[in-house]
Design an enzyme around this catalytic site. Structure first.
Site, short mmCIF file in Angstrom:
data_model
loop_
_atom_site.label_atom_id
_atom_site.label_comp_id
_atom_site.label_asym_id
_atom_site.label_seq_id
_atom_site.Cartn_x
_atom_site.Cartn_y
_atom_site.Cartn_z
N LYS A 1 -0.39 -0.21 1.78
CA LYS A 1 -0.08 -0.79 0.47
C LYS A 1 0.50 -2.19 0.62
O LYS A 1 0.30 -3.05 -0.25
CB LYS A 1 0.83 0.15 -0.31
CG LYS A 1 0.11 1.48 -0.66
CD LYS A 1 1.01 2.46 -1.34
CE LYS A 1 0.26 3.74 -1.72
NZ LYS A 1 -0.18 4.54 -0.56
N ALA B 1 7.30 1.04 3.53
CA ALA B 1 6.01 0.37 3.67
C ALA B 1 5.11 0.87 4.79
O ALA B 1 3.90 0.71 4.72
CB ALA B 1 6.24 -1.14 3.84
N CYS C 1 2.07 11.09 -2.76
CA CYS C 1 0.77 11.71 -2.52
C CYS C 1 0.94 13.23 -2.55
O CYS C 1 0.44 13.93 -1.67
CB CYS C 1 0.16 11.23 -1.21
SG CYS C 1 1.16 11.55 0.26
N PRO D 1 2.65 2.85 7.20
CA PRO D 1 2.15 1.93 8.23
C PRO D 1 1.61 0.60 7.71
O PRO D 1 1.17 -0.23 8.49
CB PRO D 1 1.03 2.73 8.88
CG PRO D 1 0.49 3.56 7.76
CD PRO D 1 1.68 3.95 6.93
#
Length: 454
Positions: free
Chosen positions: A118, A113, A234, A115
């Protein structure tokens, strides 16, 4: 912009006729975005007061491109940022949570999770109902995760710093939805962060594939039958995207891949690149030459229905010696947390409802951190201030974001204000930002020192 030769050669081979269009995007600056925190303000409400020039992002109602961006007007410097009214986020990074579609009442795990971009998006969609477990394996990165969840005012979260296998022992078949925003080679972020090109190599791609599989192997034990998993990266690398999901579907046949709906500009998966399962065409790819954002991959999977066999012990609350807090609550708050209070040493938390026993798990925040018991008194936390609304306290001070007092408060200075003695919730433009304590003609500043504006 200088890109690794091995990367450009690989992309040219994969993209063929699309390559020139793709590579030309590196001559342009990356897109900047903010996501409005709908826990604190509706989209319409914030657009009425925003100082920024915003244009809607088509795949998320609360997301906006920050156009006409000037360095001196950075959103991270504005008092509204300190009020938690928005999160600064790259636009395509908002896609995975939109695909996951968390809804109020869901139990959701964000397993990698930090930084917290999301996680804050999930928390806003839950609107205080259900449970968010935000986990990261890195103790250092977990600190940023806690800050972002607290500044967003998310009340129904638990933050853990644990390996996935340890979570699986306590949360067996507990979650309705899981996000695996996996560690990856980061190819999709080269335009936003040119330094990332220096650490890229074919070796790093293979290492990331191994890390992704290490995480994913525990997901079947954590997710309920009928639950949904979103896997995202990503990066453009097919080995880390279609390849990793192809491995997962073969190893865990109780999962099936589903179509992704409603994300404008999202391209299909490319299973043909690595001779993977043709069903992986249902996955999504964000390309900088096909939408206004950076590179992302996202796959939506469903765990097939089967009888639920898991059972777990409920979390037990420790309500020992709460007198000082209850006195503070009676004098200062219009709401109460009485049925959810849990004391850990000198710290007090409000626990989300219906969570399992957490013994053996490294828990960083056991719910909403309410405050601390000091000698003969209770001191409220910054996290509590951020989770409140001005209508939920007995007394507050409201100052303008354009005033010198707002900057002084955010720098930790005492404010010269008159008022009745006692705790005051300090608000900027009507939105809470921290605590102050009125003493005669001044307001003593309790804004958290680590968060202060420099």
């Amino acid at each position: 912009m200088k890109l690794p030769l091995a990367f450009t050669e690989k992309m040219e081979k994969l993209l063929g006729d699309e390559y020139n269009q793709f590579i030309s995007t590196y001559d342009n600056d990356h897109y900047k975005g903010i996501r409005i925190n709908t826990i604190k303000a509706s989209v319409e409400e914030y657009l009425r007061i925003t100082p920024f020039d915003l244009k809607p992002i088509p795949w998320i109602e609360e997301g906006f491109y920050n156009i006409n961006y000037e360095e001196q007007d950075r959103p991270g410097k504005h008092p509204h940022y300190h009020c938690g009214l928005y999160y600064i986020q790259e636009p395509s990074a908002m896609i995975p949570v939109e695909v996951l579609d968390p809804r109020p009442g869901d139990k959701v795990l964000d397993i990698s999770a930090a930084p917290g971009g999301k996680s804050t998006q999930i928390g806003a969609k839950l609107q205080g109902e259900g449970v968010l477990v935000a986990n990261d394996i890195s103790p250092k990165r977990t600190k940023a995760l806690v800050k972002n969840i607290e500044i967003f005012g998310i009340k129904n979260s638990i933050v853990t710093n644990e390996e996935p296998r340890k979570l699986a022992s306590n949360f067996e078949e507990y979650f309705d939805k899981i996000l695996v925003d996996a560690p990856c080679s980061g190819e999709g972020m080269f335009r936003r962060d040119p330094k990332a090109t220096r650490s890229w190599s074919e070796f790093s791609v293979n290492e990331c594939c191994n890390m992704q599989k290490d995480i994913l192997q525990w997901i079947p034990k954590l997710l309920k039958p009928g639950g949904r998993l979103v896997y995202s990266t990503c990066t453009f690398s097919p080995e880390e995207n279609e390849g990793t999901i192809d491995w997962f579907l073969k190893k865990f046949p109780e999962f099936e891949i589903e179509n992704i709906e409603g994300i404008e500009g999202l391209d299909v998966g490319r299973p043909q690149w690595i001779q993977a399962n043709s069903e992986l065409i249902k996955a999504g790819r964000a390309w900088p030459h096909k939408l206004n954002g950076e590179g992302h991959f996202v796959a939506l999977l469903r765990k097939k229905d089967n009888p639920l066999t898991a059972s777990f012990k409920s979390f037990s609350l420790n309500k020992k010696d709460l007198d000082e807090y209850l006195r503070f609550e009676e004098e200062n708050l219009i709401i109460d947390f009485k049925d959810r209070l849990h004391r850990v040493g000198n710290r007090l938390y409000a626990i989300p409802c219906d969570i399992p026993e957490l013994t053996g798990i490294n828990v960083v925040n056991t719910g909403l951190y309410i405050g601390e018991f000091l000698k003969n008194r209770f001191e409220p936390s910054q996290a509590l201030a951020m989770a409140l609304k001005k209508e939920e306290v007995v007394s507050y001070v409201d100052i303008s974001s354009e005033s010198i007092e707002a900057i002084k408060y955010l720098k930790g200075e005492t404010l010269l204000l008159d008022g009745e003695k006692g705790w005051k919730l300090v608000c900027i433009d009507g939105y809470p930002v921290g605590w102050g304590k009125q003493i005669q003609g001044s307001l003593k500043n309790y804004y958290r020192s680590q968060w202060r504006m420099l």
